[in-house]
Design an enzyme around this catalytic site. Structure first.
Site, PDB file in Angstrom:
ATOM      1  CG  HIS A  57     -25.876 -58.707  -7.518  1.00  0.00           C
ATOM      2  ND1 HIS A  57     -25.556 -58.339  -6.224  1.00  0.00           N
ATOM      3  CD2 HIS A  57     -26.686 -57.712  -7.976  1.00  0.00           C
ATOM      4  CE1 HIS A  57     -26.138 -57.199  -5.929  1.00  0.00           C
ATOM      5  NE2 HIS A  57     -26.834 -56.794  -6.984  1.00  0.00           N
ATOM      6  CD  GLU A  58     -26.887 -56.679 -11.794  1.00  0.00           C
ATOM      7  OE1 GLU A  58     -28.113 -56.463 -11.688  1.00  0.00           O
ATOM      8  OE2 GLU A  58     -26.030 -55.899 -11.351  1.00  0.00           O
ATOM      9  CG  HIS A  61     -31.408 -57.523  -8.642  1.00  0.00           C
ATOM     10  ND1 HIS A  61     -31.922 -57.205  -7.408  1.00  0.00           N
ATOM     11  CD2 HIS A  61     -30.135 -57.032  -8.648  1.00  0.00           C
ATOM     12  CE1 HIS A  61     -31.018 -56.569  -6.690  1.00  0.00           C
ATOM     13  NE2 HIS A  61     -29.920 -56.459  -7.420  1.00  0.00           N
TER      14      HIS A  61
END
Length: 264
Positions: A57-58, A61
């Site tokens: 997820h990170e 980004h």
């Protein structure tokens, strides 16, 4: 020198490799029934898989920010998938794992620091924010693939339950993350399209957005509605309520509950 540094900044960390190894070994133990305690194996498998999804997820980004103009994410270690590199390891890893253990909710974490002034174009800003929860969506689709492909023949029941619970976590994280609440990715998607005045007035609320969502989820009516939505999405992906319930039941092996969830 710059080229070598760039390659080093993108080298997958040994910490992440270790977490993936735990996920693989415990997943094998759940599948084969090799573990002495099926519940403990499910706990370790789902928890490690959840941490892997948080790292991805990170990373999503950061990788999207890199291609949008923020070249600083590499030096910060965000492209190594190392959970210890995040600016708020507590928010990104520890709290989401704790909420899974305590409440069975895929609470979104947060925090790669993107230097937004390096990025031009509202669409790019929106895409950076959307990339994280879209990763949870992709993870949910993969976890539920055996269900919606009707390919469950030969899949051991404990592994099926574990996948169903992991999918529940991904769906709940995606839904919560896409809420247009300051501090969450959903607000980050729409923020570039708001007026400067609105953004300035809302900015002080960002640190409290996640806390407000968490507080609302403690209200039984809100919690019930939220999980109704989660279960509706899971149902559309072929996962029944019983399967995700049994996954949560197995995950909480320390409660030693018995009933509907036989694994033999």
């Amino acid at each position: 020198m710059g080229h070598e540094g760039g390659r080093g900044e993108r080298r997958i960390s040994s910490v992440f490799v270790g977490i993936v190894a735990v996920m693989a070994v415990t997943g094998w133990a759940v599948w084969t029934g090799y573990a002495t305690s099926t519940g403990l194996a499910v706990f370790l498998f789902v928890t490690s898989a959840w941490i892997v999804s948080l790292c991805l997820h990170e990373y999503a980004h950061a990788r999207t920010a890199l291609h949008s103009g923020d070249l600083s994410v590499g030096a910060k270690g965000y492209l190594t998938l190392n959970p210890l590199a995040y600016t708020h390891a507590l928010l990104s890893i520890v709290l989401p794992v704790l909420f899974v253990i305590l409440g069975g909710i895929g609470l979104p974490g947060g925090a790669v620091y993107i230097e937004r002034d390096r990025i031009r174009g509202r669409w790019r800003h929106s895409l950076i924010s959307a990339a994280g929860p879209l990763t949870n969506v992709a993870f949910a689709v993969v976890c539920t693939a055996p269900f919606w492909l009707d390919a469950l023949d030969g899949v051991p029941r404990p592994f099926r339950y574990a996948l169903a619970f992991l999918a529940l976590l991904q769906v709940s994280a995606a839904i919560l993350n896409f809420l247009p609440v300051p501090g969450l990715d959903g607000y980050g998607v729409i923020e570039p399209w708001l007026s400067h005045r609105v953004r300035r007035e809302v900015a002080p609320l960002a640190p409290f957005g996640l806390l407000a969502v968490f507080a609302l989820l403690w209200i039984p009516a809100v919690n019930g509605f939220f999980f109704d939505v989660v279960y509706a999405v899971l149902s559309a992906l072929g996962v029944g309520d019983l399967e995700s319930y049994c996954g949560r039941d197995l995950y909480r092996f320390w409660q030693d509950t018995e009933g509907l969830c036989a694994t033999d």
